[in-house]
Design an enzyme around this catalytic site. Sequence first.
Site, PDB file in Angstrom:
ATOM      1  N   ARG A   8       0.832  -1.205   0.000  1.00 45.46           N
ATOM      2  CA  ARG A   8       0.000   0.000   0.000  1.00 45.46           C
ATOM      3  C   ARG A   8       0.866   1.255   0.000  1.00 45.46           C
ATOM      4  O   ARG A   8       0.495   2.281  -0.538  1.00 45.46           O
ATOM      5  CB  ARG A   8      -0.969  -0.013   1.201  1.00 45.46           C
ATOM      6  CG  ARG A   8      -1.765   1.285   1.338  1.00 45.46           C
ATOM      7  CD  ARG A   8      -3.018   1.191   2.222  1.00 45.46           C
ATOM      8  NE  ARG A   8      -2.926   0.260   3.316  1.00 45.46           N
ATOM      9  CZ  ARG A   8      -2.219   0.443   4.446  1.00 45.46           C
ATOM     10  NH1 ARG A   8      -1.518   1.537   4.618  1.00 45.46           N
ATOM     11  NH2 ARG A   8      -2.210  -0.484   5.392  1.00 45.46           N
ATOM     12  N   TYR A  52     -16.450  17.746 -15.038  1.00 44.85           N
ATOM     13  CA  TYR A  52     -16.896  16.361 -15.211  1.00 44.85           C
ATOM     14  C   TYR A  52     -17.914  16.032 -14.106  1.00 44.85           C
ATOM     15  O   TYR A  52     -17.697  16.359 -12.935  1.00 44.85           O
ATOM     16  CB  TYR A  52     -15.667  15.444 -15.130  1.00 44.85           C
ATOM     17  CG  TYR A  52     -15.979  13.982 -15.036  1.00 44.85           C
ATOM     18  CD1 TYR A  52     -16.577  13.306 -16.102  1.00 44.85           C
ATOM     19  CD2 TYR A  52     -15.685  13.257 -13.886  1.00 44.85           C
ATOM     20  CE1 TYR A  52     -16.865  11.948 -16.005  1.00 44.85           C
ATOM     21  CE2 TYR A  52     -15.966  11.907 -13.792  1.00 44.85           C
ATOM     22  CZ  TYR A  52     -16.557  11.255 -14.852  1.00 44.85           C
ATOM     23  OH  TYR A  52     -16.848   9.932 -14.764  1.00 44.85           O
ATOM     24  N   ASP A  91      -7.411  19.341 -14.435  1.00 38.60           N
ATOM     25  CA  ASP A  91      -7.762  17.988 -14.870  1.00 38.60           C
ATOM     26  C   ASP A  91      -7.360  17.910 -16.344  1.00 38.60           C
ATOM     27  O   ASP A  91      -8.000  18.505 -17.210  1.00 38.60           O
ATOM     28  CB  ASP A  91      -9.268  17.747 -14.680  1.00 38.60           C
ATOM     29  CG  ASP A  91      -9.677  16.321 -15.054  1.00 38.60           C
ATOM     30  OD1 ASP A  91      -9.000  15.694 -15.898  1.00 38.60           O
ATOM     31  OD2 ASP A  91     -10.703  15.842 -14.528  1.00 38.60           O
ATOM     32  N   LYS A 109      -8.528   6.947 -19.458  1.00 40.96           N
ATOM     33  CA  LYS A 109      -8.863   7.515 -20.765  1.00 40.96           C
ATOM     34  C   LYS A 109      -7.649   7.462 -21.701  1.00 40.96           C
ATOM     35  O   LYS A 109      -7.222   6.387 -22.054  1.00 40.96           O
ATOM     36  CB  LYS A 109      -9.431   8.914 -20.571  1.00 40.96           C
ATOM     37  CG  LYS A 109     -10.462   9.027 -19.418  1.00 40.96           C
ATOM     38  CD  LYS A 109     -11.747   8.273 -19.661  1.00 40.96           C
ATOM     39  CE  LYS A 109     -12.646   8.159 -18.431  1.00 40.96           C
ATOM     40  NZ  LYS A 109     -12.946   9.382 -17.725  1.00 40.96           N
TER      41      LYS A 109
HETATM   42  C1  LIG Z   1     -13.442   9.848 -16.457  1.00 38.14           C
HETATM   43  C2  LIG Z   1     -13.036  11.164 -15.929  1.00 38.14           C
HETATM   44  C3  LIG Z   1     -12.739  11.338 -14.567  1.00 38.14           C
HETATM   45  C4  LIG Z   1     -12.918  10.219 -13.551  1.00 38.14           C
HETATM   46  O1  LIG Z   1     -11.998   9.194 -13.704  1.00 38.14           O
HETATM   47  P1  LIG Z   1     -12.313   7.639 -13.386  1.00 38.14           P
HETATM   48  O2  LIG Z   1     -11.059   6.962 -13.840  1.00 38.14           O
HETATM   49  O3  LIG Z   1     -13.524   7.252 -14.144  1.00 38.14           O
HETATM   50  O4  LIG Z   1     -12.516   7.545 -11.918  1.00 38.14           O
HETATM   51  C5  LIG Z   1     -12.295  12.586 -14.156  1.00 38.14           C
HETATM   52  N1  LIG Z   1     -12.173  13.617 -15.015  1.00 38.14           N
HETATM   53  C6  LIG Z   1     -12.465  13.491 -16.326  1.00 38.14           C
HETATM   54  C7  LIG Z   1     -12.319  14.664 -17.232  1.00 38.14           C
HETATM   55  C8  LIG Z   1     -12.917  12.265 -16.815  1.00 38.14           C
HETATM   56  O5  LIG Z   1     -13.234  12.157 -18.123  1.00 38.14           O
END
Ligand SMILES: *Cc1c(COP(=O)(O)O)cnc(C)c1O
Length: 387
Positions: free
Chosen positions: A54, A107, A180, A205
Site C-alpha cells: 500500500r 466532469y 484535470d 482515458k
Molecule cells: C473519467 C473522468 C474522470 C474520472 O476518472 P475515473 O477513472 O472514471 O474515476 C475525471 N475527469 C475526467 C475529465 C474524466 O473524463
Amino acid sequence: MTETTPTSGFATRAIHAGQAFEPVTGAVVPPLHFSSTYAQDGIGGLRNGYEYGRGTNPTRDSLQEQLAALEGGAKALSFGSGLAAEDALLRALMRPGQKVVLGNDAYGGTYRLISKVLGPWGIENQPVDMSDLDAVRAAVSSGDVPLLWVETPSNPLMQIADIAALAEIAHEAGALLVVDNTFASPYLQQPISLGADIVVHSTTKYIGGHSDVVGGAVIARDAEVAEKIQFLQFAAGGVSGPMDAFLTTRSLKTLAVRMEAHSDNAEKIADFLTGQAAVSAVLYPGLPEHPGHEIAAKQMRRFGGMVSVRFAGGEQAARRFTESLRVFTLAESLGGIESLVNYPSEMTHASVKGTELEVPVDLVRLSVGIEDAADLLADVEQALEQL
Ligand SMILES: *Cc1c(COP(=O)(O)O)cnc(C)c1O
C-alpha cells in the site's frame, strides 16, 4: 540504461523514464512486481525503502516516475481510479469550512464527489464560468479557497480555459491551481509548464488508451504538496494495483503516436460535421470558429480526439444519430483506440441533471479512435442520413 533528462523529447521520456532495465538479467522491460510485502534484513532493515504494497511497489513507482517526467512535476502518484486520485488530493489539501472553486462545466463525477461526498464533511464548492476571468477572481477571493479546479478542454462541452491566466489568479489569492488534464493528455498540454500546481488524470482515458484499465494520477509541481497527498494515499489506500500500473506504463509509451492519430481523425470528423444541415454546432477547439480556439492553439500542441456535436433536431435527432452509428460503439468512457459515442445527458453526465452543470439534451459526444478515417467518416455520414 537509457538516460532521460527534463529536456529529452516527449516520446523519449515516455519510453524511457522510470524504465531502467532489470539489473540481474538485463530484461529490457522492468518486471511486474505482484508482491504485497518485502523481506527485511533484520527488524526495520528495508531494502530501498520497500516495506508493504500500500505504501510502495516497484511497478507503481516505475509508472509514477514516467508520469512525473511527462507532466514536468516533482512527483506523481498513481491511484485505482481518476476519482480516487481526486478524492485523495481534495482531502489532503482541504479542511472543513474551505471552498473549492471549479468550472461550471466540470466532469459530472468530479462535481458529484465534491458536492455529494465531501459536501457533508464540510467542503464547500462554487461553480463558475472559467472563461469569465473576473468571475473567477471574485470567486477565489470570497471565502477560504485553497484550490481552483479547472478542466480544459472540458467534458463534454469542449470549453477552453486559459491555464496561465487562471494560475495567476489562483496565486494572487493564495490558492493552488489544479488542472484535470484528462482530455488533452500530457502529450498535447503541459499545465505545470503554464503555471499550474497540480495535474490530475483519469488514466482510464487517453493515458491507458485501450479501454482495458481503470486508473488515476496526481502530479504535483512541488514535492511538499506531493508529500501531503502521498500521506493520504498511504493512509487511506486508494492505490493502483501492480497489473493496472504495468498496463498503464505500457500504454504511456505509445501516447505520442496515439494522440497524433486521434487528432488527425478528429479534425477530419469535425470538418465533415461542420456545415451539415442537421448539425447546429460542432464543438472542437481545433475549429477556427470555436470561441476557445486561440487559447487552445497557444496552450495545446494539437486539439485531441474529442468532438461534441449539437443537433438542430434537438433531443430526438441526437438520440437517433447516437443509436445509428455502427463503427462507433455506444458506450461510456473515452480516449481508447476504438471510437465511442456517448449521449452525456443520460449517460456520463446523468448525475448532474437538474444542477448548474446539466448538459444539453441535443448534444452527442464522440471519442474519435484511430481506425481508418474513411470508415469513421462513412459511419458518421450514414448516421446523419437516418435523421
Ligand atoms: C473519467 C473522468 C474522470 C474520472 O476518472 P475515473 O477513472 O472514471 O474515476 C475525471 N475527469 C475526467 C475529465 C474524466 O473524463
